[in-house]
Write an enzyme that holds these catalytic residues in place. Structure first.
Site, PDB file in Angstrom:
ATOM      1  N   LYS A   1       0.815  -1.217   0.000  1.00 19.26           N
ATOM      2  CA  LYS A   1       0.000   0.000   0.000  1.00 19.26           C
ATOM      3  C   LYS A   1       0.850   1.269   0.000  1.00 19.26           C
ATOM      4  O   LYS A   1       0.382   2.326  -0.409  1.00 19.26           O
ATOM      5  CB  LYS A   1      -0.979  -0.022   1.166  1.00 19.26           C
ATOM      6  CG  LYS A   1      -2.033  -1.110   0.967  1.00 19.26           C
ATOM      7  CD  LYS A   1      -3.117  -1.106   1.994  1.00 19.26           C
ATOM      8  CE  LYS A   1      -4.247  -2.046   1.614  1.00 19.26           C
ATOM      9  NZ  LYS A   1      -3.890  -3.485   1.771  1.00 19.26           N
TER      10      LYS A   1
HETATM   11  C1  LIG Z   1      -4.511  -4.534   1.137  1.00 23.71           C
HETATM   12  C2  LIG Z   1      -3.768  -5.827   1.074  1.00 23.71           C
HETATM   13  C3  LIG Z   1      -4.129  -6.853   0.169  1.00 23.71           C
HETATM   14  C4  LIG Z   1      -5.339  -6.746  -0.735  1.00 23.71           C
HETATM   15  O1  LIG Z   1      -5.193  -5.793  -1.756  1.00 23.71           O
HETATM   16  P1  LIG Z   1      -6.461  -5.271  -2.565  1.00 23.71           P
HETATM   17  O2  LIG Z   1      -5.966  -4.175  -3.428  1.00 23.71           O
HETATM   18  O3  LIG Z   1      -7.434  -4.789  -1.522  1.00 23.71           O
HETATM   19  O4  LIG Z   1      -7.003  -6.422  -3.341  1.00 23.71           O
HETATM   20  C5  LIG Z   1      -3.346  -7.995   0.123  1.00 23.71           C
HETATM   21  N1  LIG Z   1      -2.281  -8.143   0.944  1.00 23.71           N
HETATM   22  C6  LIG Z   1      -1.908  -7.197   1.832  1.00 23.71           C
HETATM   23  C7  LIG Z   1      -0.726  -7.448   2.709  1.00 23.71           C
HETATM   24  C8  LIG Z   1      -2.625  -5.998   1.919  1.00 23.71           C
HETATM   25  O5  LIG Z   1      -2.245  -5.062   2.812  1.00 23.71           O
END
Ligand SMILES: *Cc1c(COP(=O)(O)O)cnc(C)c1O
Length: 465
Positions: free
Chosen positions: A112
């Site tokens: 993120k």
């Molecule tokens: C947010 C997240 C996901 C999922 O990603 P999306 O874009 O919501 O599909 C998967 N793994 C981790 C570690 C995350 O923080």
């Protein structure tokens, strides 16, 4: 470039208005009116570029006209300067034609950061230019909150409030948020669950009268278009590193809200030779049921070892539906009128989806086994989310000669309990910049699950800054 709503009834917006808007007024999500595309020649010319230069080339067509090239370069430069690896998104080989794309080299150890470091810099730039100060409000089940706080903490024109469910996020996740002591950062530990946090944020966006005059709320969850856009870059980066456009490359993506994998779909639409995108889910497998059996029926949420994927209904799936149904907003509005109802796709939409997407679901027991197996075969330690992506790729890949890139969405040190089940004797240290995380002072406000109390707290805090 203009941006339009997936439900077809909200006014179209410019790039910067889209980024500051959140949901469209008709309840839809914003998408570009048309996508830029890159020719084989242009993709060939991306070979060997630094991550930041590549990001500039991918993002520029979306923002051209609203940011100068120099402004965009500056935003990208500042967004990725706090990553711990020179490659920004390094690739590691873990098997024959199997690669891990490490997306956890940013400040909060999850992918993120790619979008939220960028978004923070973009907000800062746009708000300074407008002379506006806004309030960021978001709910988190763990990773989004810390990434958003890290992205916004240095922005002069932002106050940020992040709600997390009290005592229901891991110690590492909580401390990554609560030990940021900047004056514009407010952590609210809500006495409720993640849904309560999210409902509170939704209600606050719907009626913002509790805010001081001249302030408005801005969204940082993955409905924000700029987050998706920033994630397109690493698909190009990995594919070109592995031989695109001469070679076709495939990706497996641990999926929750469908934001990350949707960026891969866009990369393909923009000309990148991708044959297969694997939707990897945990026990919350609604997207797997949808793709494999046309059954999109919400079920009770299950708490898994991969909590960042514990999501019942994936918000960004709406953006894919919009394309699958010929960009007809009225049809999408109809399909999604009741998000708790079962949904079945038309045969045409389903077969279009299956040209690109495959899916698989992995339970906790198998997740732990995969962490162990990969460690035994090559000494590499996966976090539980990434392990799901690796297993799904191995189960459903169509080609063994084309590279399969598994997106690693988090550093294993972020989820030590799950990793310890697989590798009880391994120590996984936090990276250097977080070594003292457990000695740092924490600051947060515990509040009851009461909208009025939360608004009072926010209004008082905003009056004081
Ligand atoms: C947010 C997240 C996901 C999922 O990603 P999306 O874009 O919501 O599909 C998967 N793994 C981790 C570690 C995350 O923080």
């Amino acid at each position: 470039m203009k941006f339009i709503s997936t439900r077809g009834r909200a006014p179209s917006l410019s790039f910067s208005d889209t980024v500051l808007a959140g949901l469209a007024s008709d309840g839809g999500l914003y998408v570009p009116e048309s996508l830029p595309s890159f020719s084989t020649e242009e993709i060939r010319a991306m070979s060997g570029l630094d991550y930041r230069e590549l990001a500039f080339r991918i993002i520029q067509p979306f923002v051209g006209g609203e940011l100068t090239d120099e402004e965009l370069r500056g935003i990208i430069e500042r967004a990725y300067r706090n990553f711990r690896h020179g490659a920004i998104a390094p690739l590691v080989q873990t098997g024959s034609n199997e690669w891990i794309l490490e997306l956890f080299q940013g400040p909060t150890l999850a992918f993120k950061d790619f979008a939220l470091q960028f978004l923070g810099q973009l907000f800062d730039h746009l708000l300074k230019k407008r002379g506006e100060r806004v309030v960021v409000m978001g709910a988190t089940s763990g990773d989004t909150g810390s990434a958003a706080i890290e992205g916004c903490r240095h922005c002069d024109n932002i106050d940020i409030f992040i709600l997390h469910p009290h005592n229901r996020v891991s110690d590492v996740q909580r401390r990554q948020m609560t030990t940021v002591l900047s004056d514009n950062v407010f952590n609210i530990a809500l006495e409720g669950n993640f849904d309560d946090c999210q409902n509170m944020v939704k209600a606050s966006f719907a009626d913002q009268s509790f805010l001081p005059d001249g302030r408005r709320l801005v969204a940082v969850n993955s409905i924000n278009w700029a987050r998706i856009m920033a994630q397109i870059v690493y698909y190009f980066y990995a594919a070109v590193s592995l031989g695109a456009p001469e070679r076709t490359v495939n990706f497996s993506v641990p999926t929750g809200n469908f934001g990350d994998i949707f960026a891969g779909y866009l990369a393909r639409q923009m000309g990148l030779p991708i044959d297969q995108l694997v939707i990897a889910t945990n026990a919350n497998d609604i997207l797997h049921r949808c793709i494999s059996g046309n059954d999109h029926t919400p079920r009770e949420l299950v708490h898994s070892l991969s909590p960042s994927m514990d999501i019942m209904v994936s918000s960004n799936f709406e953006r894919l539906l919009f394309d699958l149904y010929g960009r007809d907003g009225a049809v999408v509005a109809d399909l999604l009128a009741d998000r708790s109802a079962p949904m079945h796709l038309s045969q045409d939409a389903l077969s279009k989806a299956r040209e690109v997407f495959s899916s698989w679901t992995v339970d906790d027991q198998r997740t732990v086994a995969v962490i162990r197996e990969l460690y035994d075969s090559c000494g590499y330690i996966l976090d539980p989310h990434t392990a799901i992506g690796v297993e799904a790729a191995r189960q459903v890949r169509r080609s063994t000669v084309e590279p399969m890139v598994c997106l690693s969405t988090a550093h294993p040190a972020k989820f030590p309990d799950a990793v310890a089940r697989a590798l009880p004797t391994e120590q996984i240290p936090l990276p250097a910049h977080m070594q003292d995380l457990f000695e740092r002072e924490e600051r947060m406000k515990v509040l009851p699950n009461d909208l009025g109390k939360v608004h009072d707290f926010m209004a008082t805090a905003l009056g004081a800054v």
